[in-house]
Scaffold this motif. Structure first.
Motif, PDB file in Angstrom:
ATOM      1  N   PHE A  36      -0.417  -0.334 -11.755  1.00 21.00           N
ATOM      2  CA  PHE A  36       0.262  -0.074 -10.501  1.00 21.00           C
ATOM      3  C   PHE A  36       1.752   0.123 -10.763  1.00 21.00           C
ATOM      4  N   LEU A  37       2.322  -0.760 -11.590  1.00 22.31           N
ATOM      5  CA  LEU A  37       3.759  -0.753 -11.807  1.00 22.31           C
ATOM      6  C   LEU A  37       4.193   0.443 -12.633  1.00 22.31           C
ATOM      7  N   ALA A  41       9.493   3.511  -4.967  1.00 22.27           N
ATOM      8  CA  ALA A  41       8.147   4.025  -4.723  1.00 22.27           C
ATOM      9  C   ALA A  41       7.348   3.039  -3.889  1.00 22.27           C
ATOM     10  N   VAL A  42       6.534   3.586  -3.011  1.00 22.08           N
ATOM     11  CA  VAL A  42       5.587   2.794  -2.228  1.00 22.08           C
ATOM     12  C   VAL A  42       4.213   3.377  -2.481  1.00 22.08           C
ATOM     13  N   MET A  43       3.255   2.537  -2.792  1.00 14.68           N
ATOM     14  CA  MET A  43       1.904   3.005  -3.071  1.00 14.68           C
ATOM     15  C   MET A  43       0.905   1.953  -2.601  1.00 14.68           C
ATOM     16  N   LYS A  44      -0.311   2.396  -2.402  1.00 12.73           N
ATOM     17  CA  LYS A  44      -1.354   1.486  -1.939  1.00 12.73           C
ATOM     18  C   LYS A  44      -2.472   1.447  -2.960  1.00 12.73           C
ATOM     19  N   GLY A  67     -13.444 -12.918  -4.117  1.00 16.17           N
ATOM     20  CA  GLY A  67     -14.833 -12.766  -3.736  1.00 16.17           C
ATOM     21  C   GLY A  67     -15.069 -11.856  -2.551  1.00 16.17           C
ATOM     22  N   GLN A  68     -13.959 -11.333  -1.939  1.00 18.95           N
ATOM     23  CA  GLN A  68     -14.117 -10.433  -0.813  1.00 18.95           C
ATOM     24  C   GLN A  68     -13.211  -9.222  -0.999  1.00 18.95           C
ATOM     25  N   SER A  69     -13.536  -8.139  -0.321  1.00 18.10           N
ATOM     26  CA  SER A  69     -12.759  -6.923  -0.451  1.00 18.10           C
ATOM     27  C   SER A  69     -11.349  -7.128   0.083  1.00 18.10           C
ATOM     28  N   SER A  70     -10.372  -6.711  -0.685  1.00 18.44           N
ATOM     29  CA  SER A  70      -8.981  -6.836  -0.266  1.00 18.44           C
ATOM     30  C   SER A  70      -8.605  -5.783   0.758  1.00 18.44           C
ATOM     31  N   GLY A  71      -9.367  -4.696   0.831  1.00 18.64           N
ATOM     32  CA  GLY A  71      -8.993  -3.599   1.703  1.00 18.64           C
ATOM     33  C   GLY A  71      -7.787  -2.851   1.186  1.00 18.64           C
ATOM     34  N   GLY A  72      -7.425  -3.127  -0.058  1.00 22.28           N
ATOM     35  CA  GLY A  72      -6.245  -2.497  -0.644  1.00 22.28           C
ATOM     36  C   GLY A  72      -5.006  -3.319  -0.349  1.00 22.28           C
ATOM     37  N   PHE A  73      -3.971  -3.201  -1.187  1.00 18.35           N
ATOM     38  CA  PHE A  73      -2.709  -3.879  -0.917  1.00 18.35           C
ATOM     39  C   PHE A  73      -1.571  -2.949  -1.296  1.00 18.35           C
ATOM     40  N   THR A  74      -0.386  -3.241  -0.796  1.00 21.73           N
ATOM     41  CA  THR A  74       0.767  -2.354  -0.939  1.00 21.73           C
ATOM     42  C   THR A  74       1.675  -2.814  -2.067  1.00 21.73           C
ATOM     43  N   VAL A  75       2.149  -1.861  -2.863  1.00 21.03           N
ATOM     44  CA  VAL A  75       3.094  -2.121  -3.941  1.00 21.03           C
ATOM     45  C   VAL A  75       4.389  -1.380  -3.629  1.00 21.03           C
ATOM     46  N   ASN A  76       5.495  -2.115  -3.576  1.00 23.52           N
ATOM     47  CA  ASN A  76       6.825  -1.532  -3.427  1.00 23.52           C
ATOM     48  C   ASN A  76       7.560  -1.711  -4.745  1.00 23.52           C
TER      49      ASN A  76
END
Length: 219
Positions: free
Chosen positions: A5-6, A157-160, A168-177
């Protein structure tokens, strides 16, 4: 996977330095030439990441569970570009400070050669989507012979992240700044191809987990 991600954030910053067209030897680097081509190259990498994400979505919706970047058109285009516009002795260094909120913080130092760097950029296409870059050129110093330039720039940069399993559960994605401050050396090869020889960055990032994540997902 956090490292990939980074790295994309820094890669969005550095790849843009290679866009000045390789023309006849009479065409030399200028500050304006570097600045004018930075944004178009940032758009190229950003749109390539989006294209790869769309291709992966199509494959996933088609029932393909084992996804691979090896046959993505976007990946092939980026790989061809990087192999052409990175010197064979290219070196990349980055010190990455990451804030994970309640999960703490970390510092990571990376040192990559050309092959390692390209591979890490390509791998991010499996992990990231909705990449947005904000590039600022802080200083450009062109050598008197016009054959090389030193550039200092900042890229936010902003990315998802793609949805994955966390706790154990879906994160639904998370945001990286990400906020990268970089020094780059750009040169013209003997074949009049613009190439990046060296990239040194310092990067700070924050990773925002989805609402409802407090060490464990709410049921």
């Amino acid at each position: 996977m956090r490292k990939t991600f980074l790295l994309l954030a820094a890669s969005c910053s550095f790849v843009v330095l290679n866009t000045i067209p390789a023309q006849a030897q009479s065409v030399l680097l200028t500050s304006d030439a570097v600045k004018n081509h930075l944004q178009s190259e940032a758009d190229f990498l950003q749109s390539s990441a989006q294209q790869a994400s769309e291709e992966l979505d199509m494959k996933s919706n088609g029932g393909q569970k084992e996804l691979s970047i090896s046959n993505l058109r976007a990946v092939a285009e980026v790989k061809r570009y990087l192999n052409k516009h990175l010197k064979s002795n290219f070196k990349y260094k980055d010190t990455i400070q990451t804030d994970l909120g309640m999960m703490g913080s970390s510092e990571e130092k990376v040192n990559y050669n050309r092959t390692q760097y390209i591979n890490n950029i390509l791998n991010t296409f499996l992990s990231l989507k909705d990449v947005q870059n904000d590039l600022q050129i802080l200083n450009t110093k062109v050598a008197m012979n016009g054959k090389s330039a030193k550039v200092k720039f900042r890229n936010k940069a902003v990315m998802k992240a793609q949805a994955e399993e966390i706790g154990g559960q879906s994160s639904g994605g998370f945001t990286v700044n990400s906020d990268s401050l970089c020094d780059a050396k750009v040169v013209i090869s003997t074949q009049d191809v613009i190439q990046t020889e060296k990239l040194d960055c310092e990067t700070t990032t924050t990773m925002t987990l989805p609402t409802g994540y407090n060490g464990q997902f709410q049921q």
